[in-house]
Motif scaffolding. Sequence first.
Motif, PDB file in Angstrom:
ATOM      1  N   SER A   1      -3.421  -3.104  -1.545  1.00 22.19           N
ATOM      2  CA  SER A   1      -3.088  -4.521  -1.614  1.00 22.19           C
ATOM      3  C   SER A   1      -2.393  -4.857  -2.929  1.00 22.19           C
ATOM      4  O   SER A   1      -1.432  -5.641  -2.960  1.00 22.19           O
ATOM      5  CB  SER A   1      -4.357  -5.369  -1.452  1.00 22.19           C
ATOM      6  N   LEU A   2      -2.854  -4.255  -4.025  1.00 23.30           N
ATOM      7  CA  LEU A   2      -2.209  -4.454  -5.329  1.00 23.30           C
ATOM      8  C   LEU A   2      -0.748  -4.009  -5.289  1.00 23.30           C
ATOM      9  O   LEU A   2       0.152  -4.709  -5.770  1.00 23.30           O
ATOM     10  CB  LEU A   2      -2.964  -3.677  -6.411  1.00 23.30           C
ATOM     11  N   VAL A   3      -0.521  -2.838  -4.710  1.00 17.02           N
ATOM     12  CA  VAL A   3       0.834  -2.296  -4.635  1.00 17.02           C
ATOM     13  C   VAL A   3       1.731  -3.193  -3.775  1.00 17.02           C
ATOM     14  O   VAL A   3       2.866  -3.514  -4.143  1.00 17.02           O
ATOM     15  CB  VAL A   3       0.809  -0.860  -4.089  1.00 17.02           C
ATOM     16  N   ILE A   4       1.217  -3.618  -2.627  1.00 14.74           N
ATOM     17  CA  ILE A   4       2.011  -4.446  -1.709  1.00 14.74           C
ATOM     18  C   ILE A   4       2.448  -5.737  -2.388  1.00 14.74           C
ATOM     19  O   ILE A   4       3.634  -6.123  -2.345  1.00 14.74           O
ATOM     20  CB  ILE A   4       1.206  -4.752  -0.434  1.00 14.74           C
TER      21      ILE A   4
ATOM     22  N   LEU B   1      -3.036  -6.333   3.693  1.00 16.55           N
ATOM     23  CA  LEU B   1      -2.167  -7.502   3.550  1.00 16.55           C
ATOM     24  C   LEU B   1      -2.949  -8.736   3.132  1.00 16.55           C
ATOM     25  O   LEU B   1      -2.371  -9.711   2.663  1.00 16.55           O
ATOM     26  CB  LEU B   1      -1.423  -7.761   4.870  1.00 16.55           C
ATOM     27  N   ASN B   2      -4.237  -8.696   3.307  1.00 18.20           N
ATOM     28  CA  ASN B   2      -5.119  -9.765   2.841  1.00 18.20           C
ATOM     29  C   ASN B   2      -5.385  -9.563   1.348  1.00 18.20           C
ATOM     30  O   ASN B   2      -6.030  -8.595   0.955  1.00 18.20           O
ATOM     31  CB  ASN B   2      -6.434  -9.726   3.622  1.00 18.20           C
ATOM     32  N   PRO B   3      -4.910 -10.468   0.486  1.00 17.17           N
ATOM     33  CA  PRO B   3      -5.075 -10.270  -0.963  1.00 17.17           C
ATOM     34  C   PRO B   3      -6.523 -10.330  -1.431  1.00 17.17           C
ATOM     35  O   PRO B   3      -6.805 -10.001  -2.590  1.00 17.17           O
ATOM     36  CB  PRO B   3      -4.249 -11.421  -1.567  1.00 17.17           C
ATOM     37  N   TYR B   4      -7.440 -10.695  -0.550  1.00 18.23           N
ATOM     38  CA  TYR B   4      -8.856 -10.756  -0.956  1.00 18.23           C
ATOM     39  C   TYR B   4      -9.363  -9.370  -1.356  1.00 18.23           C
ATOM     40  O   TYR B   4     -10.293  -9.259  -2.151  1.00 18.23           O
ATOM     41  CB  TYR B   4      -9.702 -11.323   0.186  1.00 18.23           C
ATOM     42  N   TYR B   5      -8.738  -8.321  -0.816  1.00 22.16           N
ATOM     43  CA  TYR B   5      -9.170  -6.970  -1.184  1.00 22.16           C
ATOM     44  C   TYR B   5      -8.890  -6.665  -2.652  1.00 22.16           C
ATOM     45  O   TYR B   5      -9.527  -5.797  -3.248  1.00 22.16           O
ATOM     46  CB  TYR B   5      -8.478  -5.940  -0.285  1.00 22.16           C
ATOM     47  N   ILE B   6      -7.937  -7.371  -3.260  1.00 23.76           N
ATOM     48  CA  ILE B   6      -7.689  -7.206  -4.694  1.00 23.76           C
ATOM     49  C   ILE B   6      -8.893  -7.705  -5.488  1.00 23.76           C
ATOM     50  O   ILE B   6      -9.341  -7.066  -6.458  1.00 23.76           O
ATOM     51  CB  ILE B   6      -6.418  -7.964  -5.112  1.00 23.76           C
ATOM     52  N   VAL B   7      -9.461  -8.838  -5.038  1.00 24.13           N
ATOM     53  CA  VAL B   7     -10.659  -9.384  -5.695  1.00 24.13           C
ATOM     54  C   VAL B   7     -11.820  -8.416  -5.550  1.00 24.13           C
ATOM     55  O   VAL B   7     -12.548  -8.139  -6.522  1.00 24.13           O
ATOM     56  CB  VAL B   7     -11.006 -10.765  -5.096  1.00 24.13           C
TER      57      VAL B   7
ATOM     58  N   VAL C   1       1.927  -0.614 -11.766  1.00 24.11           N
ATOM     59  CA  VAL C   1       3.237  -1.015 -12.284  1.00 24.11           C
ATOM     60  C   VAL C   1       4.306  -0.004 -11.885  1.00 24.11           C
ATOM     61  O   VAL C   1       5.481  -0.355 -11.705  1.00 24.11           O
ATOM     62  CB  VAL C   1       3.172  -1.159 -13.821  1.00 24.11           C
ATOM     63  N   LEU C   2       3.903   1.263 -11.712  1.00 24.98           N
ATOM     64  CA  LEU C   2       4.868   2.309 -11.415  1.00 24.98           C
ATOM     65  C   LEU C   2       5.557   2.101 -10.076  1.00 24.98           C
ATOM     66  O   LEU C   2       6.623   2.673  -9.834  1.00 24.98           O
ATOM     67  CB  LEU C   2       4.176   3.672 -11.436  1.00 24.98           C
ATOM     68  N   CYS C   3       4.978   1.298  -9.197  1.00 28.72           N
ATOM     69  CA  CYS C   3       5.606   1.085  -7.887  1.00 28.72           C
ATOM     70  C   CYS C   3       6.840   0.206  -7.983  1.00 28.72           C
ATOM     71  O   CYS C   3       7.611   0.111  -7.018  1.00 28.72           O
ATOM     72  CB  CYS C   3       4.597   0.476  -6.904  1.00 28.72           C
ATOM     73  N   ILE C   4       7.066  -0.445  -9.120  1.00 33.78           N
ATOM     74  CA  ILE C   4       8.254  -1.290  -9.278  1.00 33.78           C
ATOM     75  C   ILE C   4       9.178  -0.754 -10.361  1.00 33.78           C
ATOM     76  O   ILE C   4      10.040  -1.478 -10.862  1.00 33.78           O
ATOM     77  CB  ILE C   4       7.868  -2.753  -9.583  1.00 33.78           C
TER      78      ILE C   4
ATOM     79  N   TYR D   1       3.460   3.597   1.495  1.00 28.93           N
ATOM     80  CA  TYR D   1       2.179   3.374   0.810  1.00 28.93           C
ATOM     81  C   TYR D   1       1.040   3.173   1.814  1.00 28.93           C
ATOM     82  O   TYR D   1      -0.082   3.639   1.598  1.00 28.93           O
ATOM     83  CB  TYR D   1       2.283   2.176  -0.130  1.00 28.93           C
ATOM     84  N   MET D   2       1.314   2.499   2.900  1.00 29.82           N
ATOM     85  CA  MET D   2       0.275   2.328   3.929  1.00 29.82           C
ATOM     86  C   MET D   2      -0.107   3.669   4.548  1.00 29.82           C
ATOM     87  O   MET D   2      -1.293   3.939   4.795  1.00 29.82           O
ATOM     88  CB  MET D   2       0.767   1.367   5.019  1.00 29.82           C
TER      89      MET D   2
END
Length: 833
Positions: free
Chosen positions: A135-138, A320-326, A344-347, A381-382
């Motif tokens: 989720s962070l990467v997406i 895709l649900n950003p709640y997983y970042i929390v 950060v490396l993904c960008i 990534y998925m």
Amino acid sequence: MEEEDRIEEGSSNNSLRRVDTGSSERSRWVDGSEVGSETLPFSEFRDGEYSFGNLRRRLMKKPKRADSLDVEAMEIAGAHGHNLKDLSLLGTIGIAFQTLGVVYGDMGTSPLYVFSDVFSKVPIRSEVDVLGALSLVIYTIAVIPLAKYVFVVLKANDNGEGGTFALYSLICRYAKVNKLPNQQPADEQISSFRLKLPTPELERALGIKEALETKGYLKTLLLLLVLMGTSMIIGDGILTPAMSVMSAMSGLQGEVEGFGTNALVTSSIVILVALFSIQRFGTGKVGFLFAPVLALWFFSLGSIGIYNLLKYNITVVRALNPYYIVLFFNKNSKQAWSALGGCVLCITGAEAMFADLGHFSVRSIQMAFTCVVFPCLLLAYMGQAAYLTKHPDASARIFYDSVPESLFWPVFVIATLAAMIASQAMISATFSCVKQAMALGCFPRLKIIHTSKKRIGQIYIPVINWFLMIMCILVVSIFRSTTHIANAYGIAEVGVMMVSTVLVTLVMLLIWQTNLFLALCFPLIFGSVETIYLLAVLTKILEGGWVPLVFATFFLTVMYIWNYGSVLKYQSEVRERISMDFMRELGSTLGTIRIPGIGLLYNELVQGIPSIFGQFLLTLPAIHSTIIFVCIKYVPVPVVPQEERFLFRRVCPKDYHMFRCIARYGYKDVRKEDSRVFEQLLIESLEKFLRCEALDDALESNLHDFDPDRVSVASDTYTDDLMVPLIHRGKRSEPEQEQLDSDVLPSSSVGYSSMEEDPALEYELAALREATDSGLTYLLAHGDVRAKKNSIFVKKLVINYFYAFLRRNCRAGAANLTVPHMNILQAGMTYMV
């Protein structure tokens, strides 16, 4: 690469400032192929495209002016527009395909190492760890490259050019914040300037403009910010090849028996040496393969991602649900913060979307990212995340482990090629960045070789190339793993992104005049995200993050010292220039013997007579019959059209036969003229100037033949033309133009035939031809810069040692100016600053 395709460029560093000379110097200017100030070309009479408002302004007796270039430069700019038609959809798709091989190589190879770095900080204990990292990467990719660059930053381009220096030059055109004193009012009339001044109704834009122009510390901060971003881009040129190549070669560690760390380091160094060794041949011969290889690479990423999703765990789309970042941060706390630096490396390479804009178009880059790059990266990534939910121990080499065994070797070959292409793109971007810095007076002059006559952007800088190679080899040899290099990689990327955020915000406020709320939302949203990432990667300073900071500090110091010393040198030249009163006392013989010939004295002054000319008068037993002060000047625009290149002015009275020529170049222009071609263009332009000057005198002498009432009435229609910064007069209908010609410009008043028989003009043209036949000599200054005795210690240290070292070891003199060595005279001089 054939020898004739290699063109060497001399890049002159010119730090210029406008200096008023009052009425001591007669101000008559002419463009290299068009008209001069206060003059009227023959074509305007014949073609019927002459604006009467300008005619009235020419013929009226006016008070003394500081610089008459401005009025005529407006005419030139209006005559040469750059109205490029929009490409068709099919054409845009074709260009979008090409962007894959140049713009997206770095970002496209990030799946090789992102998850392996993230999960080296956070061990996989549950599915939440995988979903949280995914989720962070997406959302990192969605927020920075997609939302920020694709939809906002790409629009802040400088006539189609992107990058840190492009933003800086754009800001410099709207506010006089350039600490490099090389701006003149006439530069605003270049057709590629496209200047639209802030409207008086918007006090905010005018307030910002005034603050930037009047407060010196703001100019310094802005320059340091730009130099910092440039330094970090050069640092990327060191880390990207090392990271990409080593990540691609690491796939052999689990596949080939006995292929350990030593073998990985050795093979990576061999590939890097080969990569940098072929730079001198250019990429023209193999560049056409870049896009197909990267297209195949993205197709492989997407296909393998779909395969892993269907085979292992399609439910990872829940990320895709950003709640997983929390949940990820709640579960892993400090470890999650450290893993954020890996995300950060993904960008990496996102800045290339903007920096490489000059080779493509905004629509093509947007189309390629939204339709190909973004979906393929998400699928990749998925797919890796789906594989990790079933094989959590495979995180160390997740990319190659997730590839079906039967496809390993084909994918390995494509990955290696993609890594080399990504490295090539970053190396080329570094060359371009250094060239722009040199053009704007912020980098020591170096040898530049153009490896192709067909593609202007393909350049090779030997010193930078070998420096990058040595640094890459040291990085690989010292760190010996992609995980350790990744710790250093993120800081440079985030630093460049933050610089672009600040500059684009300034563009929004000053130039776009965006609503204040929307303008502030941009730095609040994207600046906050980038600040969080910066704090995360700064925690890795002791683990290798110090490397890009050292590189950036080194290049920042070099660029600022060069800029500082160049500005002081120019100011010294201004103070010590020769007065016009002294020149009048010498008389037309200049106190010596005038012999047939043309002397081209290269200097940096745009007004006044340089003091080095006095040294030549004292040193040489005779001086040439015609003297031309040549100033090669870079202006803050990408490209100056060839027809707007040269500007002339007469220096001293006519019988002195002394002129000034300013050759203007943009920071993306290629100085590849052969010396003979340059000389021919210069002489032809000077002849046109003399003819236009004679015609101007003829018009002024026939002023009494015009009807003042008719002039006054007719000019009302064109009053507004002189109020806009750039005049762009459209063609009128034939009846309207005929009426204008008959009412305003009686043929008897032109003096066309009389000008052809003007004895003064014929004499001067004959003298010029005789001087040309006798040959041209280049008069060059060999200057030394020293700090005054009463200067502070720091200034003495910087000027007498650091700046002096850079001047001694940079490219200068005949090599820098691309002049023939057989026709050179040099005089030495010391500038006290």
